[in-house]
Motif scaffolding. Structure first.
Motif, PDB file in Angstrom:
ATOM      1  N   GLY A  55       3.352   6.261  -7.314  1.00 10.77           N
ATOM      2  CA  GLY A  55       2.166   7.225  -7.830  1.00 10.77           C
ATOM      3  C   GLY A  55       1.123   6.541  -8.366  1.00 10.77           C
ATOM      4  O   GLY A  55       0.144   7.204  -9.080  1.00 10.77           O
ATOM      5  N   ILE A  56       0.876   5.105  -7.857  1.00  9.80           N
ATOM      6  CA  ILE A  56      -0.556   4.554  -8.285  1.00  9.80           C
ATOM      7  C   ILE A  56      -1.500   5.140  -7.455  1.00  9.80           C
ATOM      8  O   ILE A  56      -2.654   5.411  -7.979  1.00  9.80           O
ATOM      9  CB  ILE A  56      -0.404   2.871  -8.136  1.00  9.80           C
ATOM     10  CG1 ILE A  56       0.806   2.525  -9.026  1.00  9.80           C
ATOM     11  CG2 ILE A  56      -1.657   2.425  -7.973  1.00  9.80           C
ATOM     12  CD1 ILE A  56       0.963   0.966  -8.580  1.00  9.80           C
ATOM     13  N   LEU A  57      -1.314   5.245  -6.210  1.00 10.93           N
ATOM     14  CA  LEU A  57      -2.104   6.446  -5.506  1.00 10.93           C
ATOM     15  C   LEU A  57      -1.563   7.744  -5.338  1.00 10.93           C
ATOM     16  O   LEU A  57      -0.513   7.847  -5.007  1.00 10.93           O
ATOM     17  CB  LEU A  57      -2.375   5.522  -4.162  1.00 10.93           C
ATOM     18  CG  LEU A  57      -3.169   4.205  -3.905  1.00 10.93           C
ATOM     19  CD1 LEU A  57      -3.042   3.672  -2.392  1.00 10.93           C
ATOM     20  CD2 LEU A  57      -4.625   4.216  -4.702  1.00 10.93           C
ATOM     21  N   ASP A  58      -2.424   8.601  -5.401  1.00 10.27           N
ATOM     22  CA  ASP A  58      -2.084   9.883  -5.130  1.00 10.27           C
ATOM     23  C   ASP A  58      -1.980  10.185  -3.606  1.00 10.27           C
ATOM     24  O   ASP A  58      -3.028   9.746  -3.059  1.00 10.27           O
ATOM     25  CB  ASP A  58      -3.058  10.948  -5.733  1.00 10.27           C
ATOM     26  CG  ASP A  58      -2.624  12.294  -5.928  1.00 10.27           C
ATOM     27  OD1 ASP A  58      -2.680  13.028  -4.834  1.00 10.27           O
ATOM     28  OD2 ASP A  58      -2.185  12.896  -7.019  1.00 10.27           O
ATOM     29  N   GLU A  59      -0.948  10.833  -3.324  1.00  9.56           N
ATOM     30  CA  GLU A  59      -0.968  11.274  -1.731  1.00  9.56           C
ATOM     31  C   GLU A  59      -2.028  11.856  -1.286  1.00  9.56           C
ATOM     32  O   GLU A  59      -2.104  11.736  -0.013  1.00  9.56           O
ATOM     33  CB  GLU A  59       0.342  12.211  -1.585  1.00  9.56           C
ATOM     34  CG  GLU A  59       1.613  11.295  -1.774  1.00  9.56           C
ATOM     35  CD  GLU A  59       2.904  12.291  -1.205  1.00  9.56           C
ATOM     36  OE1 GLU A  59       2.712  13.201  -0.647  1.00  9.56           O
ATOM     37  OE2 GLU A  59       3.943  11.637  -1.422  1.00  9.56           O
ATOM     38  N   ASP A  60      -2.894  12.705  -2.114  1.00  2.00           N
ATOM     39  CA  ASP A  60      -3.867  13.409  -1.839  1.00  2.00           C
ATOM     40  C   ASP A  60      -5.337  12.775  -1.466  1.00  2.00           C
ATOM     41  O   ASP A  60      -6.253  13.042  -1.199  1.00  2.00           O
ATOM     42  CB  ASP A  60      -4.168  14.842  -2.127  1.00  2.00           C
ATOM     43  CG  ASP A  60      -2.954  15.633  -1.990  1.00  2.00           C
ATOM     44  OD1 ASP A  60      -2.268  15.668  -0.870  1.00  2.00           O
ATOM     45  OD2 ASP A  60      -2.536  16.453  -2.939  1.00  2.00           O
ATOM     46  N   GLU A  61      -5.176  11.340  -2.214  1.00  4.50           N
ATOM     47  CA  GLU A  61      -6.393  10.430  -2.267  1.00  4.50           C
ATOM     48  C   GLU A  61      -6.816  10.195  -1.026  1.00  4.50           C
ATOM     49  O   GLU A  61      -5.930   9.811  -0.045  1.00  4.50           O
ATOM     50  CB  GLU A  61      -5.942   9.170  -3.299  1.00  4.50           C
ATOM     51  CG  GLU A  61      -7.203   8.485  -3.788  1.00  4.50           C
ATOM     52  CD  GLU A  61      -6.867   7.577  -4.776  1.00  4.50           C
ATOM     53  OE1 GLU A  61      -7.763   7.035  -5.107  1.00  4.50           O
ATOM     54  OE2 GLU A  61      -5.741   7.568  -5.349  1.00  4.50           O
ATOM     55  N   ARG A  62      -8.110  10.260  -0.824  1.00  9.61           N
ATOM     56  CA  ARG A  62      -8.551  10.007   0.609  1.00  9.61           C
ATOM     57  C   ARG A  62      -8.947   8.421   0.643  1.00  9.61           C
ATOM     58  O   ARG A  62     -10.135   8.264   0.431  1.00  9.61           O
ATOM     59  CB  ARG A  62     -10.122  10.938   0.792  1.00  9.61           C
ATOM     60  CG  ARG A  62      -9.846  12.422   0.583  1.00  9.61           C
ATOM     61  CD  ARG A  62      -9.218  12.979   1.543  1.00  9.61           C
ATOM     62  NE  ARG A  62     -10.077  12.718   2.866  1.00  9.61           N
ATOM     63  CZ  ARG A  62      -9.746  12.472   4.043  1.00  9.61           C
ATOM     64  NH1 ARG A  62      -8.630  12.368   4.219  1.00  9.61           N
ATOM     65  NH2 ARG A  62     -10.507  12.213   5.158  1.00  9.61           N
ATOM     66  N   TYR A  70       0.912  -1.092  -0.083  1.00 11.70           N
ATOM     67  CA  TYR A  70       0.067  -0.140  -0.113  1.00 11.70           C
ATOM     68  C   TYR A  70       0.890   1.432  -0.186  1.00 11.70           C
ATOM     69  O   TYR A  70       0.512   2.220  -0.788  1.00 11.70           O
ATOM     70  CB  TYR A  70      -0.868  -0.059   1.163  1.00 11.70           C
ATOM     71  CG  TYR A  70      -1.681   1.122   1.447  1.00 11.70           C
ATOM     72  CD1 TYR A  70      -2.811   1.726   0.486  1.00 11.70           C
ATOM     73  CD2 TYR A  70      -1.465   1.874   2.483  1.00 11.70           C
ATOM     74  CE1 TYR A  70      -3.711   2.582   0.894  1.00 11.70           C
ATOM     75  CE2 TYR A  70      -2.292   3.097   3.115  1.00 11.70           C
ATOM     76  CZ  TYR A  70      -3.352   3.347   2.012  1.00 11.70           C
ATOM     77  OH  TYR A  70      -4.056   4.425   2.339  1.00 11.70           O
ATOM     78  N   ASP A  71       2.029   1.159   0.872  1.00  6.44           N
ATOM     79  CA  ASP A  71       2.700   2.463   0.643  1.00  6.44           C
ATOM     80  C   ASP A  71       3.519   2.728  -0.398  1.00  6.44           C
ATOM     81  O   ASP A  71       3.831   3.578  -0.864  1.00  6.44           O
ATOM     82  CB  ASP A  71       3.854   2.307   2.274  1.00  6.44           C
ATOM     83  CG  ASP A  71       3.167   2.327   3.400  1.00  6.44           C
ATOM     84  OD1 ASP A  71       1.890   3.114   3.327  1.00  6.44           O
ATOM     85  OD2 ASP A  71       3.718   2.097   4.475  1.00  6.44           O
ATOM     86  N   LEU A  72       4.030   1.508  -0.962  1.00  2.00           N
ATOM     87  CA  LEU A  72       4.724   1.669  -2.181  1.00  2.00           C
ATOM     88  C   LEU A  72       3.686   2.078  -3.338  1.00  2.00           C
ATOM     89  O   LEU A  72       3.943   2.879  -4.302  1.00  2.00           O
ATOM     90  CB  LEU A  72       5.152   0.337  -2.756  1.00  2.00           C
ATOM     91  CG  LEU A  72       6.018  -0.047  -3.953  1.00  2.00           C
ATOM     92  CD1 LEU A  72       7.192   0.832  -3.815  1.00  2.00           C
ATOM     93  CD2 LEU A  72       6.265  -1.366  -4.015  1.00  2.00           C
ATOM     94  N   MET A  73       2.540   1.758  -3.436  1.00  3.56           N
ATOM     95  CA  MET A  73       1.613   2.116  -4.290  1.00  3.56           C
ATOM     96  C   MET A  73       1.473   3.654  -4.188  1.00  3.56           C
ATOM     97  O   MET A  73       1.287   4.487  -5.313  1.00  3.56           O
ATOM     98  CB  MET A  73       0.094   1.624  -4.080  1.00  3.56           C
ATOM     99  CG  MET A  73       0.150   0.032  -4.312  1.00  3.56           C
ATOM    100  SD  MET A  73      -1.544  -0.483  -3.992  1.00  3.56           S
ATOM    101  CE  MET A  73      -2.607  -0.069  -5.445  1.00  3.56           C
TER     102      MET A  73
END
Length: 190
Positions: free
Chosen positions: A21-28, A14-17
């Motif tokens: 950039g698979i998950l945006d840092e600002d994604e809720r 999850y942290d690697l995603m």
């Protein structure tokens, strides 16, 4: 129909995603029981309750705790929730080298408007299985506090709903009390 065999994500994956950039840092989103879960949108009442409760806890507990607001905690290999408020054991490095774990947590507070079912359901189960001894859910719609204590692998053995006029003390700080109404007061001042 048969159930699918679901592959659960680890906190490392999850942290690697997020890192790549698979998950945006600002994604809720947050990781709960190996699954990426969207965090409910926040209402005005939700935000006001967090601010009020943070100020109240800070004023009463001061330097006894380190306050974490909507930051992740690592509970196990499959859960990295972002509780609204976590009261942590003080760390001289402010947890710069690692995320807080269950051993670092005095109290978790979630504020629920549209998330009450999740906060009192799956999150309560995850927190209990991780050994979080003191878990509060502030219900902004019904103006009450859901109090969870005595964690076990099956969930919390003690679950109590406190009304608007009730008082409560954190387990680790029994001499410091809070009235539920103090945490929800703005909602009545329209």
């Amino acid at each position: 129909m048969t159930l699918l065999d679901i592959r659960l994500l680890t906190v490392q994956e999850y942290d690697l995603m997020t890192e790549i950039g698979i998950l945006d840092e600002d994604e809720r989103v947050e990781l709960l029981a190996g699954q990426i879960v969207k965090i409910a949108a926040k209402s005005i009442a939700h935000g006001a309750t967090i601010k009020c409760t943070v100020e109240l806890l800070q004023n009463r507990l001061g330097s006894l705790v380190l306050m974490s607001i909507q930051d992740p905690v690592r509970l196990n290999d499959y859960s990295e929730p972002e509780p609204d408020i976590a009261l942590l054991v003080r760390d001289p490095r402010y947890y710069a080298a690692r995320l807080p774990t269950a051993a670092d947590i005095y109290l978790i507070v979630e504020v629920a408007d549209s998330s009450l079912k999740t906060d009192c359901g799956i999150k309560a189960t995850i927190y209990a299985q991780s050994g979080i001894a003191d878990y509060w859910v502030l219900d902004v719609n019904n103006q009450q506090l859901h109090l969870f204590r005595e964690p076990s692998q099956d969930g919390y053995l003690s679950r109590v709903i406190l009304g608007y006029d009730a008082s409560i003390s954190p387990l680790q700080f029994p001499d410091i009390s809070f009235c539920v109404s103090e945490m929800l007061w703005q909602l009545n001042d329209d």
